[in-house]
Enzyme design. Structure first.
Site, PDB file in Angstrom:
ATOM      1  N   HIS A 194       0.860  -1.195   0.000  1.00  0.00           N
ATOM      2  CA  HIS A 194       0.000   0.000   0.000  1.00  0.00           C
ATOM      3  C   HIS A 194       0.886   1.232   0.000  1.00  0.00           C
ATOM      4  CE1 HIS A 194      -3.157   2.847   1.068  1.00  0.00           C
ATOM      5  NE2 HIS A 194      -3.989   1.919   0.675  1.00  0.00           N
TER       6      HIS A 194
ATOM      7  N   ASP B 280      -7.911  -5.051  -0.290  1.00  0.00           N
ATOM      8  CA  ASP B 280      -8.374  -5.921  -1.378  1.00  0.00           C
ATOM      9  C   ASP B 280      -8.059  -7.392  -1.152  1.00  0.00           C
ATOM     10  OD1 ASP B 280      -7.475  -3.121  -3.117  1.00  0.00           O
ATOM     11  OD2 ASP B 280      -9.497  -3.963  -3.248  1.00  0.00           O
TER      12      ASP B 280
END
Ligand code: SDX
Length: 393
Positions: free
Chosen positions: A270, A327
């Protein structure tokens, strides 16, 4: 209120801004909407309550929540003439492409004045939060050649959406409370995330005073990419690929580490979280709870947990601070709900709509500057002059 930091005159206004909507501490894995920790909202709240919070800055009292919920229901229908647009899409069109097009086309069916008074602005926002769900479900029904199921005043937000997706004149579709709760929590966890790629697209498009439907469509288009909102679909495809190969993921992990390979461990890493993404933690727990309550197991969930275990003991991922992001587990919840993988990013867009619109309103009522010209350093050719084609090598 948001205000834009203006760098030295040469660059005008950059894309840095102040915002009061969402706070993230990537090092500590902290995420708060309007000051409320995401874990508390996911555990105790409902999506429309969180949508109200993001848009209004405060949690609603019971009267405000009832009014908001009733308004969402009453604005859930879309113009009948929009159905002709659906018929124009070729079979197999990706639902995100249909969604981006249909949301942008709302400006044709519901033309907006240049300047919106505050009541109209909020109503347009509520319409969009509600109608994005209807357009999404209609896109799905069109893609499978089934008759459209209209929203019902008898059903609340998530139930209405699932009913529009899966009900049919010839099939008795029973709404499962555990699935409804899991999808509601999915939407809460996706509702906003500060200045991410798609929200930045929304703020940039909105800063040119484009209409709100075009602005929302810009957010949907940015979200579509596999490195952003499209990752949830990619994670499931990765897990299915590992499952089909009969492995536990070790081979795939080695590929993902290989500089010469294009494989990435989708759902990992991320831009901001260099610790756990708090949303991934909540989703992993929700997967566990949902599967045990439904009395089902999903081999892909077992593979996902094994991948996480292997990656989090591997120096490649640890040294690069790569952890599961939102996700990594979210697709497993959608899969359990029977949502087809090509609709995963559409569900992400439904969840993110209130966040996008909260940022649009904040930008609109902040110092109205056009967000333009992120810093550029020119690295191209020095000055040179035109040559006739005969003189060129
Ligand atoms: C979302 O911004 C947001 O908030 C987004 C989002 C939201 O709510 O809006 O949180 C939603 O978009 C989540 C992210 C979903 N995307 C994916 O899961 C795709 C896989 N992840 C990567 O593509 C990547 O991790 C990013 C794009 C998410 C973040 O990339 P970074 O932090 O800029 O890292 P990088 O691309 O600069 O890579 C740093 C190193 C590189 O290796 P080296 O060059 O140092 O050798 O880490 C490696 C990368 O190759 N790396 C990965 C990896 N992610 C980064 N290696 C293997 N698998 C991965 N997933």
């Amino acid at each position: 209120q948001s205000s834009y930091v203006t760098l030295d005159e040469g660059y005008g206004n950059t894309a840095s801004c102040e915002s009061a909507i969402t706070y993230i501490d990537g090092e500590k894995g902290v995420l708060r909407y309007r000051g409320y920790p995401i874990e508390e909202l996911a555990e105790n709240s409902r999506f429309i309550e969180v949508a109200y919070l993001l848009l209004n800055g405060e949690l609603p009292n019971s009267r405000q929540l009832l009014e908001f919920s009733t308004n969402l229901n009453e604005s859930s229908i879309i113009h009948e003439d929009m159905h002709h647009f659906f018929n124009g899409f070729p079979r197999g069109s990706h639902p995100m492409g249909i969604l981006a097009t249909m949301v942008a086309s709302l400006s044709t069916f519901y033309p907006l004045p240049d300047r919106l008074d505050s009541a109209t602005e909020m109503q347009v926002v509520i319409n969009l939060v509600s109608q994005v769900r209807t357009i999404a479900a209609f896109s799905y029904k069109k893609s499978i050649g089934e008759p459209l199921i209209y929203p019902s005043y008898k059903l609340k937000y998530v139930r209405n959406f699932l009913n529009m997706m899966f009900s049919s004149p010839v099939r008795d579709y029973q709404l499962d409370d555990d699935i409804v709760r899991a999808i509601d929590m999915f939407l809460i966890l996706h509702a906003d995330h500060e200045q991410n790629c798609s929200t930045s697209s929304v703020r940039t498009a909105g800063s040119s005073m484009a209409n709100v439907y075009a602005v929302a469509s810009a957010g949907i288009s940015s979200l579509w990419g596999p490195r952003h909102g499209g990752a949830n679909q990619q994670v499931i495809q990765m897990l299915e690929q590992i499952h089909a190969a009969g492995g536990d993921g070790t081979e795939f992990i080695n590929q993902a580490k290989d500089k010469n390979s294009t494989s990435r461990l989708m759902g990992f890493g991320h831009r901001v979280y260099k610790n756990f993404d708090p949303r991934a933690m909540v989703l992993k727990k929700q997967c566990d709870k949902l599967f045990s309550k439904m009395g089902v197991s999903d081999p892909l969930f077992d593979i996902a947990k094994k991948l996480e275990e292997i990656a989090l003991s591997d120096d490649y991922f640890i040294s690069r601070k790569l952890y599961p992001n939102v996700d990594f587990y979210s697709g497993l919840i959608l899969r359990a709900a029977g949502i087809p993988t090509n609709m995963f990013t559409v569900l992400f867009a439904i969840g993110r709509m209130p966040g996008w619109l909260a940022h649009w309103r904040e930008m609109l009522h902040g110092e109205q500057v056009v967000i333009t010209r992120p810093r550029q350093i020119y690295v191209g050719e020095p000055l040179r002059h035109y040559q006739n084609i005969e003189q060129r090598p």
